[in-house]
Design an enzyme around this catalytic site. Structure first.
Site, PDB file in Angstrom:
ATOM      1  CD  GLU A 170      -2.843  -1.129   2.446  1.00 43.11           C
ATOM      2  OE1 GLU A 170      -2.737  -0.229   3.281  1.00 43.11           O
ATOM      3  OE2 GLU A 170      -3.692  -2.034   2.535  1.00 43.11           O
ATOM      4  CD  GLU A 353      -3.430  -5.741   4.169  1.00 41.41           C
ATOM      5  OE1 GLU A 353      -4.248  -4.873   4.558  1.00 41.41           O
ATOM      6  OE2 GLU A 353      -2.210  -5.568   4.192  1.00 41.41           O
TER       7      GLU A 353
HETATM    8  O1  IFM Z   1      -3.917  -3.038   9.372  1.00 40.83           O
HETATM    9  C1  IFM Z   1      -3.886  -2.484   8.095  1.00 40.83           C
HETATM   10  C2  IFM Z   1      -2.734  -3.055   7.295  1.00 40.83           C
HETATM   11  O2  IFM Z   1      -1.521  -2.839   7.919  1.00 40.83           O
HETATM   12  C3  IFM Z   1      -2.680  -2.432   5.926  1.00 40.83           C
HETATM   13  N1  IFM Z   1      -3.950  -2.491   5.266  1.00 40.83           N
HETATM   14  C4  IFM Z   1      -5.120  -2.070   6.000  1.00 40.83           C
HETATM   15  C5  IFM Z   1      -5.162  -2.762   7.346  1.00 40.83           C
HETATM   16  C6  IFM Z   1      -6.413  -2.324   8.130  1.00 40.83           C
HETATM   17  O3  IFM Z   1      -6.406  -0.941   8.294  1.00 40.83           O
END
Ligand code: IFM
Length: 452
Positions: A170, A353
């Site tokens: 990200e 994710e």
């Molecule tokens: O916890 C975070 C992660 O580190 C990166 N993506 C989003 C998740 C939730 O906010």
């Protein structure tokens, strides 16, 4: 306990689709005394930065409990585990390699392999060593070159034992939230800084691909980006334009540079002085082919026009997660199909994710997180719908294995499918973890039966 159900012949149930759980180093590792300080240690020490005033010095104590955690992962029946490496645990401030720190990850990968679990490694999940921030961090072009050196050290040590290497997690967050919006470490608020940091992060990604391909030629190499469909708050053309601008600025900025070698043209919406400084060849370095695109998805975002720019409208209609995010599973199908249409063909996609935070409670050693079971059910079906529409999704990782340190939110947000009591470090599999476990075990049985 509620079940997660998928259509009978869904691709997600096939042998070639991978299921896993995901974590990141700073959020779970602890053992801060055995690595270099990072920007998040500094940020946590500043008053008012973290909602509950907490820090990541201990987190889930994963460095000391990793063997139990790996056994827990194995018990879930996953194919893969996605984790990140702490740069400052591997490379010291003087540039030498911390063999003990590197050895931790070598042992982890070996143990996972022995249990038949593939390692999906992320090299940078926001924990920039403070010694690099002291030299300008992501505003300094040199940081991209230091990243490529660090990637080489890791690739030499882990090589083809790792199934996939993601350079960055990200970059939107480590550029926009960190250097432009002031919400994440190191906490700058400056548009030009945000664009420049994004450019150097992408350059770091491109530069790292060369050593990664050299020392791990059989592994897959790519990047993890977060996406959120951008919807207008109203039918007003100004709001529609604002949503399109937000899409270009937040979503396409990264992917278009990587897949097409160009940044989106924002026309007169952005001052030329806020655009990043580039050197000749940078976009060629950034746009080298990738083997996979990691997609992180949580929710959609609604925008309205404000002073010629965009401004997000926080959702109010329940059900919301404790992060205040709307539960909007169809947005996952929408963004995947939209990106596929925009770019013609996407590389292999892993949903790296997806998950939600809820106010979980332990009762009689159980956590009845029905809302999270529903969340996974809806989002896995949204992935199925995207595959049906031709998007090459080949894997899905639940965020997260464990409740952990949720950045500026501290320990107030529980994203885990496993509950962590931060006083005792006791782990309790939540109902969502059990529902996924059941789905994954049933799927394995089904695949084995087909092979027999
Ligand atoms: O916890 C975070 C992660 O580190 C990166 N993506 C989003 C998740 C939730 O906010």
């Amino acid at each position: 306990m509620k079940k997660i159900k998928l259509p009978l012949h869904s691709e997600l149930l096939s042998r070639d689709f991978i299921f896993g759980v995901a974590t990141s180093s700073f959020q779970i590792e602890g053992a801060a005394d055995r690595r270099e300080p990072c920007i998040w240690d500094t940020f946590c020490a500043e008053q008012g930065r973290i909602k509950d005033g907490s820090h990541g010095l201990n987190a889930c104590e994963h460095i000391d409990r990793w063997q139990d955690d790996v056994a827990l992962i194995a018990s879930l029946g996953v194919d893969a585990y996605r984790f990140s490496i702490a740069w400052g645990r591997v490379i010291r401030a003087d540039g030498t390699v911390n063999q003990e720190g590197l050895g931790f990850y070598v042992n982890l990968v070996e143990r996972l392999a022995a249990l038949g679990i593939a390692s999906h490694v992320t090299l940078y999940h926001w924990d920039l060593p403070q010694y690099l921030e002291d030299r300008g961090g992501w505003l300094n072009r040199e940081t991209a070159y230091r990243f490529a050196e660090y990637a080489e050290v890791v690739a030499k040590a882990l090589g083809n034992h790792v199934a996939s290497y993601a350079t960055l997690n990200e970059p939107f967050c480590s550029a926009y939230l960190s250097y432009e919006a002031g919400i994440h470490a190191p906490g700058y608020k400056n548009r030009k800084y945000g664009r420049q940091a994004a450019h150097h992060l992408l350059l770091a990604h491109g530069l790292a691909l060369t050593p990664l391909r050299k020392y791990a030629p059989n592994a897959e190499h790519g990047i993890v980006l977060n996406f959120s469909p951008c919807h207008p708050a109203s039918c007003d053309p100004a709001d529609r334009q604002a949503a399109q601008l937000a899409h270009a600025y937040h979503n396409l900025w990264y992917l278009q540079a990587i897949l097409k070698g160009q940044y989106p043209d924002l026309g007169d919406k952005i001052s030329p002085s806020d655009l990043p400084d580039l050197e000749p060849g940078d976009l060629t370095t950034i746009s080298q082919p990738i083997d996979f695109l990691g997609v992180n998805y949580y929710t959609r975002t609604v925008f309205r026009e404000k002073n010629g720019w965009f401004s997000d409208v926080p959702p109010t209609t329940p059900p919301l997660t404790t992060m205040g995010w709307e539960i909007y599973a169809e947005g996952l199908t929408e963004i995947l199909v939209d990106l596929q249409n925009t770019f013609g063909k996407l590389p292999t996609v892993y949903i790296t994710e997806n998950g939600a935070a809820f106010p979980d409670k332990v009762e009689n050693n159980q956590v009845h997180d029905t809302a999270r079971v529903d969340y996974y059910h809806q989002h896995l079906n949204a992935v199925h719908a995207a595959i049906e529409q031709g998007v090459p999704v080949k894997g899905y990782f639940a965020w997260s294995l464990l409740d952990n340190f949720e950045w500026a939110e501290g320990y107030t947000q529980r994203f885990g499918i496993v509950y962590v009591d931060f006083d005792t470090q006791q782990r309790t599999i939540k109902d969502s973890g059990r529902a996924l476990q059941q789905l994954w075990h049933e799927r394995k049985k089904q695949v084995e039966a087909q092979q027999a």
